[in-house]
Design a protein around this motif. Structure first.
Motif, PDB file in Angstrom:
ATOM      1  N   GLY A  34      13.532  -5.242  -0.634  1.00 16.92           N
ATOM      2  CA  GLY A  34      14.725  -6.186  -0.805  1.00 16.92           C
ATOM      3  C   GLY A  34      14.788  -6.541  -2.393  1.00 16.92           C
ATOM      4  N   ASP A  35      15.798  -7.572  -2.496  1.00 17.82           N
ATOM      5  CA  ASP A  35      16.960  -7.802  -1.649  1.00 17.82           C
ATOM      6  C   ASP A  35      18.068  -7.165  -2.170  1.00 17.82           C
ATOM      7  N   SER A  36      19.351  -7.340  -1.369  1.00 18.72           N
ATOM      8  CA  SER A  36      20.437  -6.440  -1.743  1.00 18.72           C
ATOM      9  C   SER A  36      21.120  -6.878  -2.807  1.00 18.72           C
ATOM     10  N   GLY A  37      21.196  -8.348  -3.180  1.00 21.10           N
ATOM     11  CA  GLY A  37      21.766  -8.563  -4.250  1.00 21.10           C
ATOM     12  C   GLY A  37      20.958  -8.777  -5.670  1.00 21.10           C
ATOM     13  N   SER A  38      21.667  -8.430  -6.862  1.00 16.15           N
ATOM     14  CA  SER A  38      20.934  -8.626  -8.133  1.00 16.15           C
ATOM     15  C   SER A  38      20.510  -9.929  -8.232  1.00 16.15           C
ATOM     16  N   THR A  39      21.160 -10.959  -7.938  1.00 18.02           N
ATOM     17  CA  THR A  39      20.770 -12.225  -8.332  1.00 18.02           C
ATOM     18  C   THR A  39      19.731 -12.641  -7.548  1.00 18.02           C
ATOM     19  N   ALA A  53      15.645 -13.665  -8.508  1.00 17.34           N
ATOM     20  CA  ALA A  53      15.065 -14.964  -8.232  1.00 17.34           C
ATOM     21  C   ALA A  53      13.653 -14.739  -7.414  1.00 17.34           C
ATOM     22  N   ILE A  54      13.737 -13.828  -6.729  1.00 20.20           N
ATOM     23  CA  ILE A  54      12.734 -13.417  -5.622  1.00 20.20           C
ATOM     24  C   ILE A  54      11.489 -12.679  -6.751  1.00 20.20           C
ATOM     25  N   SER A  55      12.054 -11.788  -7.420  1.00 20.88           N
ATOM     26  CA  SER A  55      10.870 -11.113  -8.432  1.00 20.88           C
ATOM     27  C   SER A  55      10.523 -12.183  -9.235  1.00 20.88           C
ATOM     28  N   ARG A  56      10.838 -13.218  -9.865  1.00 18.64           N
ATOM     29  CA  ARG A  56      10.387 -13.888 -10.624  1.00 18.64           C
ATOM     30  C   ARG A  56       9.403 -14.727  -9.749  1.00 18.64           C
ATOM     31  N   PRO A  99       4.666  -6.114  -5.787  1.00 11.96           N
ATOM     32  CA  PRO A  99       5.798  -5.477  -6.254  1.00 11.96           C
ATOM     33  C   PRO A  99       7.134  -5.852  -5.165  1.00 11.96           C
ATOM     34  N   LEU A 100       8.158  -5.646  -5.970  1.00 11.89           N
ATOM     35  CA  LEU A 100       9.529  -5.833  -5.170  1.00 11.89           C
ATOM     36  C   LEU A 100      10.135  -4.524  -5.315  1.00 11.89           C
ATOM     37  N   VAL A 101      10.426  -3.828  -4.176  1.00 12.27           N
ATOM     38  CA  VAL A 101      11.497  -2.355  -4.292  1.00 12.27           C
ATOM     39  C   VAL A 101      12.841  -2.810  -3.527  1.00 12.27           C
ATOM     40  N   SER A 102      13.702  -2.860  -4.502  1.00 16.07           N
ATOM     41  CA  SER A 102      15.252  -3.178  -4.018  1.00 16.07           C
ATOM     42  C   SER A 102      16.008  -1.919  -3.666  1.00 16.07           C
ATOM     43  N   TYR A 103      16.703  -1.991  -2.704  1.00 14.85           N
ATOM     44  CA  TYR A 103      17.592  -0.565  -2.431  1.00 14.85           C
ATOM     45  C   TYR A 103      18.874  -0.797  -2.761  1.00 14.85           C
ATOM     46  N   PHE A 104      19.394  -2.031  -3.405  1.00 17.98           N
ATOM     47  CA  PHE A 104      20.700  -2.338  -3.578  1.00 17.98           C
ATOM     48  C   PHE A 104      20.901  -3.289  -4.831  1.00 17.98           C
ATOM     49  N   ALA A 105      20.106  -3.660  -5.753  1.00 19.02           N
ATOM     50  CA  ALA A 105      19.948  -4.585  -6.644  1.00 19.02           C
ATOM     51  C   ALA A 105      20.321  -3.795  -8.015  1.00 19.02           C
ATOM     52  N   SER A 106      21.405  -3.698  -8.803  1.00 23.01           N
ATOM     53  CA  SER A 106      21.688  -2.566  -9.597  1.00 23.01           C
ATOM     54  C   SER A 106      21.645  -3.072 -10.976  1.00 23.01           C
ATOM     55  N   ASP A 161      30.969 -13.789  -9.795  1.00 29.50           N
ATOM     56  CA  ASP A 161      29.915 -14.647 -10.808  1.00 29.50           C
ATOM     57  C   ASP A 161      28.514 -14.870 -10.525  1.00 29.50           C
ATOM     58  N   ASP A 162      28.077 -13.479 -10.773  1.00 26.16           N
ATOM     59  CA  ASP A 162      26.645 -13.520 -10.616  1.00 26.16           C
ATOM     60  C   ASP A 162      26.019 -12.423 -11.752  1.00 26.16           C
ATOM     61  N   ALA A 163      25.056 -12.192 -11.520  1.00 28.79           N
ATOM     62  CA  ALA A 163      24.075 -11.366 -12.410  1.00 28.79           C
ATOM     63  C   ALA A 163      24.866  -9.832 -12.255  1.00 28.79           C
ATOM     64  N   TYR A 164      25.226  -9.415 -11.121  1.00 27.49           N
ATOM     65  CA  TYR A 164      25.650  -8.158 -11.132  1.00 27.49           C
ATOM     66  C   TYR A 164      27.210  -8.232 -11.562  1.00 27.49           C
ATOM     67  N   GLY A 165      27.896  -8.905 -11.379  1.00 24.54           N
ATOM     68  CA  GLY A 165      29.259  -8.711 -11.891  1.00 24.54           C
ATOM     69  C   GLY A 165      29.261  -9.117 -13.362  1.00 24.54           C
ATOM     70  N   ARG A 166      28.576 -10.270 -13.852  1.00 25.05           N
ATOM     71  CA  ARG A 166      28.953 -10.494 -15.116  1.00 25.05           C
ATOM     72  C   ARG A 166      28.139  -9.543 -15.949  1.00 25.05           C
ATOM     73  N   THR A 167      26.918  -9.041 -15.685  1.00 24.47           N
ATOM     74  CA  THR A 167      26.262  -7.969 -16.482  1.00 24.47           C
ATOM     75  C   THR A 167      26.932  -6.741 -16.509  1.00 24.47           C
TER      76      THR A 167
END
Length: 866
Positions: A149-154, A158-161, A169-176, A221-227
């Motif tokens: 998880g999780d699906s969102g980058s933002t 937060a989870i990874s920190r 370890p965190l393996v995401s399927y949709f956080a790009s 307005d999140d890490a995915y969109g802004r970055t």
């Protein structure tokens, strides 16, 4: 020093989970924060985090009371399908005898509700699993070595920190988000979806490919969109494309904000806009676009919503038709459709989300005492259901397996973890004697023990894709290029694959497009145009408008002598020295070569005049030869007259050498023939003048001068005078001979072929010597002008020298100021004018008498005249 985020995490952790004292003999059951957890036991437990509810309510923590259970709303069937897919893949692995044999995978699935606070709370629940009470031994439960998880980058950031503190370890399927590739901040983060660095570069290449130089950008307005917007802007700017506007969509936009966003999109001259946002964030903007009936815009979608059935509805299609974008790879997963259709809301193990899905899908209420998922506003449907309804008879986003893209990433995430665990199992079998040093015990696995083996995973899955992580924990950037085209009644929008992007290939082969398959906005096959200024055609250059982006410019025609042979050239290219720009300034043509030619009208006229002069001189010679015994011819020194006529003939012929293309033999011939023939001509005139003077001086008593100037001496004088000029000419030829040159500095658009003097000094000597002879001859003739008329031709020589000197004095400024081939024309004119002056002044009167007044051509007449 701890950051505020870490302090908040620690505070929440110790608030929810008080530290156990060492004096406690038995384990105390910690309270489960998340009651709505779907779980199944196994030898190794995998945790899955999904925003099954798309919206959540942040709770106020007062640190006096325990926080309430989470409250979420907005059940997302698409995300629920991802969670069910994870269960399907785990069960599939458990049935596989070759992958993890004798090892059973379990799972715990959580709903994060799309909120950072709830995602952190879920992560804490995963880290601190509830222990079971034991009366005789220490409590224990299978740890969770890895989280999917999780699906969102933002949310993933937060989870990874938080998980970094526990080395999980965190393996995401949709956080790009590209920011997650930073191994200093996220050392234990892995993902099966490509980084947005690849997508941003691919989108920039796509925009450049279609010639769009003026685009707008929209992002959440999140890490995915802004970055994503920042990466795309940086990449596309390097390709010469400008961004017209940058819109950030608030997470909870007001109606006024939505209207302002749509107004910016509608009023912009950019007809192409690139949108980086998940479907939940872009949907309010799309709804307002449809409400205001904004059309004529070509949408370029990021992978987060390009295949979203929530956005690609029949109502939205008129405004979004022709949308193109990059989608993550899809796959046809065998058995998944049957598994999804076989879901039961009351089956074991109990799935609280399945119950909510069932009630939402069939618009009914299940009458059972089993717990339900917590929602903000539970819906009470008018009729009840039993849970035995047939899913096969329904169609929804949940059981639509036509676009398994994120689900395929989930497949890769689960199977990648399974392969990592399998490698640990093989290591354990090979090194049974040293489990603790080299191979950890898979039955008592700690999270940090999985990290290294996860980094080294490398296998080929059943779909032929090579799966591995690079040094940043990212997979290969591979995308399908999808185009929205009109479908039928059942499927309003078809996602047609029109190309592919693969970052692992050489740069020139990464982007592959089948442009003939693309249908653009409005149903046309013509590529839309989105430019701030129209392209400058060949022959023009771009002139940037002050205060405007580089893509906004005027087009200015290239200056003469320069060209632009491609569109939108910033600067014109100068043509080579021997070339010039054509009329349209789009290619260089050889310069026109100019010289005074026989074939042009002016050259023909000069040649005709020169030939006529030579014929006239020869004709005079014929007349004199036929009347050579007459007193008039004999009295005027017939030998010098014939020599003078020959020299005049050569002077006329000399003028012809100045016509035609200059060459290595023509240039010396011009100068030498001119100098020698005129020196010979003036030498003859000088001798004739001296003869007149000496002849009359010798008639005085006691004067014997005539015996020193008889015909032999006259011939010697002509020879010596000519010899001096010949010596100068020989020196000129041997030291600095005239040579042909291309004059490219006089005119920019053409080349003047002319003869360089070689040496100005020698040219001045030749011309000065001729001038001296002419001046000396004129002085002597002027002194003899009053001698008796019948035997005196001094006055004719005087007139001829006046003309000669006048011509050559005016020649000098005319020669210097005349451009190009007219310089040669002036020189020819001077030669012909001076030659005609001598011929006419000296021989015309005599020929007139010889031909028309023969009675005056007698000795008696000449003797009787005073």
């Amino acid at each position: 020093m701890k950051t505020p985020v870490l302090r908040a995490i620690h505070l929440v952790f110790f608030l929810f989970y008080p530290i156990q004292s060492n004096s406690e003999a038995n384990c105390k059951l910690w309270k489960e924060l998340d009651l709505t957890v779907v779980h199944k036991e196994g030898d190794v437990i995998l945790a899955g985090m999904f925003p099954i509810h798309s919206k959540g309510i942040d709770q106020e923590l007062n640190f006096r009371n325990q926080p309430d259970q989470r409250k979420c709303w907005g059940f997302n069937m698409r995300v629920f399908r991802w969670s069910q897919a994870m269960i399907f893949f785990i069960e599939e692995i458990n049935r596989n005898p070759t992958l993890l044999p004798n090892i059973t995978l379990g799972y715990r699935l959580y709903d994060t509700c799309g909120l950072i606070a709830l995602s952190l709370r879920t992560a804490l629940s995963v880290v601190s699993q509830p222990m079971k009470r034991s009366s005789s031994e220490m409590c224990s439960s299978p740890s969770i070595p890895i989280i999917i998880g999780d699906s969102g980058s933002t949310l993933s950031m937060a989870i990874s920190r938080l998980l970094n503190l526990f080395h999980i370890p965190l393996v995401s399927y949709f956080a790009s988000c590209a920011c997650l590739s930073n191994k200093h901040q996220f050392p234990y983060f892995f993902r099966t979806i490509p980084s947005d660095v690849n997508q941003a570069n691919a989108l920039a290449r796509l925009v450049k490919h279609f010639g769009w130089t003026w685009v707008g950008t929209v992002g959440a307005d999140d890490a995915y969109g802004r970055t994503g917007i920042d990466l795309f802007t940086a990449a596309v700017t390097q390709l010469g494309v400008c961004v017209s506007y940058r819109i950030i969509i608030p997470k909870l936009p007001t109606q006024q904000q939505l209207q302002d966003i749509v107004r910016t999109i509608r009023d912009s001259s950019a007809h192409v806009l690139v949108a980086f946002a998940i479907e939940e964030d872009i949907k309010p903007v799309v709804d307002e676009i449809v409400l205001q009936n904004v059309t004529g815009k070509q949408w370029v979608a990021s992978e987060a919503w390009v295949t979203s059935t929530l956005i690609s509805t029949k109502e939205n299609f008129p405004s979004l038709s022709g949308t193109i974008g990059f989608a993550i790879r899809r796959a046809e997963i065998p058995g998944l459709k049957h598994f999804l259709d076989s879901i039961q809301p009351l089956a074991d193990p109990y799935n609280v989300f399945a119950r909510e899905f069932w009630e939402t899908q069939f618009q009914c209420t299940l009458n059972t005492s089993l717990p339900t998922s917590s929602t903000m506003d539970p819906v009470n449907y008018s009729h009840s259901c039993t849970g035995m309804e047939r899913m096969q008879d329904t169609q929804s986003i949940f059981n639509d397996v036509s676009q398994l893209r994120v689900t395929y990433n989930m497949y890769k995430a689960v199977y990648t973890v399974a392969h990592a665990l399998h490698n640990l199992l093989l290591c354990q079998r090979e090194h049974r004697s040293a489990l603790t040093q080299q191979c950890p015990d898979i039955h008592n696995l700690q999270p940090w023990q999985v990290i290294e083996v996860l980094r080294k995973v490398n296998y080929t899955n059943m779909f032929g894709d090579l799966i591995y992580f690079d040094e940043n924990g990212d997979p290969v950037g591979s995308y399908d290029i999808v185009n929205w085209q009109k479908g039928g009644d059942d499927v309003p929008v078809q996602y047609i694959t029109v190309g592919r992007f693969d970052s692992s290939l050489p740069k020139g082969q990464q982007l592959v497009l089948n442009q003939n398959k693309i249908v653009w906005h409005g149903g046309t096959n013509k590529v839309p145009v989105s430019v701030c200024s129209a392209s400058c055609p060949p022959g023009y250059r771009k002139v940037r408008l002050e205060g405007q982006p580089v893509c906004c410019y005027d087009c200015m025609l290239c200056a003469e002598g320069s060209i632009s042979n491609t569109t939108d050239q910033a600067e014109c290219l100068l043509c080579p020295e021997d070339f010039w720009s054509n009329k349209h300034r789009n290619y260089c043509v050889p310069k026109e070569i100019e010289f005074l030619s026989y074939l042009e009208a002016f050259g023909m006229v000069l040649a005709a005049i020169a030939i006529l002069g030579a014929v006239a001189a020869i004709s005079v010679g014929v007349v004199f030869f036929r009347h050579r015994d007459t007193p008039l011819v004999r009295a005027n020194n017939s030998e010098l007259s014939f020599l003078l006529l020959i020299s005049l003939t050569l002077c006329f012929i000399c003028a012809l050498t100045f016509l035609g293309q200059p060459s290595h033999w023509a240039c010396p011939l011009r100068r030498i023939s001119f100098g020698l023939t005129f020196a010979l001509c003036l030498s003859c005139l000088l001798s004739k003048t001296l003869v007149v003077l000496i002849a009359f001086k010798s008639t005085l008593p006691g004067n014997n001068t005539a015996r020193w100037f008889r015909p032999p001496q006259q011939r010697l004088g002509v020879f010596i005078c000519s010899l001096l000029q010949g010596g100068v000419c020989i020196a000129w030829l041997t030291t600095a001979s005239p040579y042909p040159v291309k004059n490219t500095w006089l005119y920019r658009d053409r080349i003047i072929l002319e003869c360089h003097l070689g040496s100005v000094v020698y040219f001045c000597c030749v011309l000065g010597y001729i001038g001296c002879l002419a001046a000396f001859c004129f002085i002597l003739a002027f002194l003899a002008r009053k001698l008796p008329d019948n035997f005196n031709e001094a006055k004719f020589i005087t007139f001829s020298m006046l003309i000669f000197c006048a011509v050559w004095i005016t020649f000098i400024p005319a020669y210097v100021s005349s451009p190009g081939k007219f310089t040669v024309a002036v020189e020819i004119f001077a030669i012909l004018a001076s030659s005609y002056g001598v011929l006419l002044c000296i021989f015309a009167p005599k020929c007139y008498i010889i031909i028309f007044m023969p009675e005056k051509n007698s000795k008696k007449y000449l003797m009787t005249q005073k």
